[in-house]
Structure formats: C-alpha cells, structure tokens
Motif scaffolding. Structure first.
Motif, short mmCIF file in Angstrom:
data_model
loop_
_atom_site.label_atom_id
_atom_site.label_comp_id
_atom_site.label_asym_id
_atom_site.label_seq_id
_atom_site.Cartn_x
_atom_site.Cartn_y
_atom_site.Cartn_z
N HIS A 24 11.02 29.12 58.81
CA HIS A 24 11.91 29.55 59.90
C HIS A 24 11.08 30.15 61.04
CE1 HIS A 24 15.09 28.77 57.13
NE2 HIS A 24 14.73 29.74 56.33
N HIS A 25 11.31 29.67 62.23
CA HIS A 25 10.58 30.14 63.40
C HIS A 25 10.85 31.62 63.68
CE1 HIS A 25 9.10 26.22 64.86
NE2 HIS A 25 10.18 25.75 64.28
N PHE A 26 9.84 32.31 64.18
CA PHE A 26 9.94 33.73 64.55
C PHE A 26 10.54 34.56 63.41
CE2 PHE A 26 10.24 31.24 68.52
CZ PHE A 26 9.14 31.74 69.19
N ALA A 27 10.04 34.33 62.20
CA ALA A 27 10.62 34.95 61.00
C ALA A 27 10.12 36.36 60.70
CB ALA A 27 10.35 34.06 59.78
N ARG A 28 9.02 36.77 61.28
CA ARG A 28 8.49 38.11 60.98
C ARG A 28 9.50 39.16 61.45
NH1 ARG A 28 3.68 39.93 59.37
NH2 ARG A 28 3.13 42.06 59.91
N PRO A 29 9.82 40.14 60.62
CA PRO A 29 10.84 41.13 60.98
C PRO A 29 10.59 41.85 62.31
CG PRO A 29 10.33 41.28 58.65
CD PRO A 29 9.35 40.30 59.24
N GLY A 30 9.34 42.09 62.69
CA GLY A 30 9.07 42.79 63.95
C GLY A 30 9.14 41.91 65.19
N ASN A 31 9.31 40.60 64.99
CA ASN A 31 9.37 39.70 66.14
C ASN A 31 10.73 39.86 66.82
OD1 ASN A 31 9.78 37.14 67.71
ND2 ASN A 31 7.69 36.84 66.99
N ARG A 32 10.71 39.93 68.13
CA ARG A 32 11.93 40.22 68.89
C ARG A 32 12.59 38.98 69.48
NH1 ARG A 32 8.82 44.70 72.30
NH2 ARG A 32 7.33 43.01 72.19
N PHE A 33 12.14 37.79 69.11
CA PHE A 33 12.70 36.57 69.68
C PHE A 33 14.21 36.49 69.50
CE2 PHE A 33 14.04 32.11 69.31
CZ PHE A 33 13.66 31.63 70.55
N TRP A 34 14.69 36.63 68.28
CA TRP A 34 16.12 36.46 68.01
C TRP A 34 16.97 37.52 68.71
CZ3 TRP A 34 17.27 31.82 66.53
CH2 TRP A 34 16.30 31.06 65.86
N PRO A 35 16.61 38.81 68.65
CA PRO A 35 17.38 39.81 69.41
C PRO A 35 17.36 39.55 70.92
CG PRO A 35 16.03 40.91 67.76
CD PRO A 35 15.61 39.46 67.77
N VAL A 36 16.20 39.18 71.46
CA VAL A 36 16.10 38.94 72.90
C VAL A 36 16.90 37.71 73.31
CG1 VAL A 36 14.48 38.27 74.73
CG2 VAL A 36 13.95 40.20 73.23
N LEU A 37 16.90 36.69 72.47
CA LEU A 37 17.70 35.49 72.76
C LEU A 37 19.18 35.87 72.90
CD1 LEU A 37 16.64 32.60 73.03
CD2 LEU A 37 17.47 32.17 70.73
N HIS A 38 19.64 36.75 72.03
CA HIS A 38 21.03 37.20 72.10
C HIS A 38 21.26 38.13 73.29
CE1 HIS A 38 24.97 38.56 71.10
NE2 HIS A 38 24.55 39.80 70.89
N LEU A 39 20.40 39.12 73.47
CA LEU A 39 20.56 40.08 74.58
C LEU A 39 20.56 39.40 75.94
CD1 LEU A 39 18.20 42.97 73.39
CD2 LEU A 39 20.69 43.09 73.66
N SER A 40 19.84 38.30 76.06
CA SER A 40 19.75 37.58 77.34
C SER A 40 20.92 36.63 77.56
CB SER A 40 18.44 36.80 77.40
OG SER A 40 18.40 35.81 76.39
N GLY A 41 21.78 36.47 76.55
CA GLY A 41 22.96 35.63 76.69
C GLY A 41 22.79 34.18 76.27
N PHE A 42 21.63 33.82 75.72
CA PHE A 42 21.44 32.44 75.27
C PHE A 42 22.30 32.14 74.04
CE2 PHE A 42 17.41 32.10 77.73
CZ PHE A 42 17.63 30.86 78.30
N THR A 43 22.52 33.14 73.19
CA THR A 43 23.36 32.95 72.00
C THR A 43 24.48 33.98 72.00
OG1 THR A 43 21.94 34.38 70.63
CG2 THR A 43 21.44 32.02 70.62
N PRO A 44 25.65 33.62 71.50
CA PRO A 44 26.80 34.53 71.54
C PRO A 44 26.72 35.67 70.52
CG PRO A 44 27.41 32.49 70.46
CD PRO A 44 26.01 32.30 70.98
N ARG A 45 25.79 35.58 69.58
CA ARG A 45 25.62 36.62 68.57
C ARG A 45 24.16 36.65 68.15
NH1 ARG A 45 24.82 34.42 63.64
NH2 ARG A 45 25.36 32.23 63.42
N LEU A 46 23.77 37.71 67.49
CA LEU A 46 22.41 37.82 66.97
C LEU A 46 22.27 36.87 65.79
CD1 LEU A 46 19.61 39.08 66.83
CD2 LEU A 46 20.63 40.96 65.51
#
Length: 166
Positions: A27-49
């Motif tokens: 799974h891409h960006f799987a390391r717990p400290g990586n902020r990709f998934w939260p930032v993707l959501h905060l920026s509006g690209f995804t409707p949820r985390l």
C-alpha cells in the motif's frame, strides 16, 4: 509495488520510491508518520480520510499513484542519481501512455533529480509530458519538517483547484 493507475486520470500522484513499510504492505504511503492520506483529505481531493489499504478507491475520484523509482528503500537518500534519471525517463513513458491531466510529483528534490531541473520550485511547472501538465508538491514524509499538514494541504488544494479550471 503496483501502481494505482488508469488512463485519463485527473491527477497522477508520484511518490519518490516505496518505503519499506509500503513494500511490505503493498500500500502506497503506508508508513504511519506519512501525511499523504491526511493531506489528500484536508485538501479536498477525497471526501474522507482514507487508509493506505483503500488506495484502489482513489481511481473513483480520478486519482492515481505511482513512483519515480520502483526500488524500496528505508530512505530516499539511498537512491542513486542514475536511478532518479532512469525513473524520470520511465515516468515520461508512463505519463505519455496514461495521459493524466496533471502529474503531481511529491518532492521537489526528487523532481529536480529525475528531470534534471535544478531550478524547480513547489507549484506548477512549465514542463509538460505530452498533454499532461506537471505540478511539484511538498513531500508528505514525516521527515519533511519544513511543511506542516496544514501548509501542505494548502498547496495540494491549489492543485485541486487547478484541476477544475484547466
């Protein structure tokens, strides 16, 4: 590490290379400290985390993920200049084939190394690959202390806004 891609995506996000956790989980960006998934959501690209294990759902939002270099390492600084150059060449071919609206490289240092552009800055680039435009985003790694999740989300949000106007 398999890509999450399809032809004609709105944005193809491009990481530097898989980390060891990513390689182990698939799974891409799987390391717990990586902020990709939260930032993707905060920026509006995804409707949820989303969780890294839900990466295939990105395709339903017109988003995908690939990497500059396929080899997994503990840290990106373990990659050679030649690996970056070859990764840039292969990425050019991939983008020509997939034709995303935007290629978004997450990491200005990786972009500079892969494409030989020492002056590149965060934001939209003059460079295009076929019909695809290029945007350089901050690296979401937890090691990138220069950017907070909030400031990264602002930059990712600029790209998101550009996808609706181009």
């Amino acid at each position: 590490m398999p890509d999450v891609v399809a032809v004609g995506l709105s944005v193809l996000f491009c990481g530097i290379n898989p980390g060891l956790m990513t390689a182990a989980t698939g799974h891409h960006f799987a390391r717990p400290g990586n902020r990709f998934w939260p930032v993707l959501h905060l920026s509006g690209f995804t409707p949820r985390l989303m969780k890294p294990s839900e990466q295939d759902e990105l395709l339903s939002y017109g988003l995908g993920i690939t990497n500059v270099v396929a080899r997994a390492t503990a840290r990106a600084d373990e990659l050679s200049a030649e690996e970056y150059r070859e990764g840039g060449r292969l990425l050019d071919e991939k983008v020509e084939r997939l034709r995303p609206e935007w290629l978004a490289v997450v990491g200005v240092t990786a972009y500079r190394a892969a494409f030989g552009d020492r002056t590149a800055r965060i934001g939209p680039q003059e460079r295009t690959i076929g019909s695809s435009r290029v945007w350089v985003l901050p690296n979401p790694s937890g090691l990138n202390a220069h950017w907070t999740a909030a400031t990264m989300a602002e930059e990712y949000g600029r790209l998101r806004a550009a996808t609706r106007t181009s």
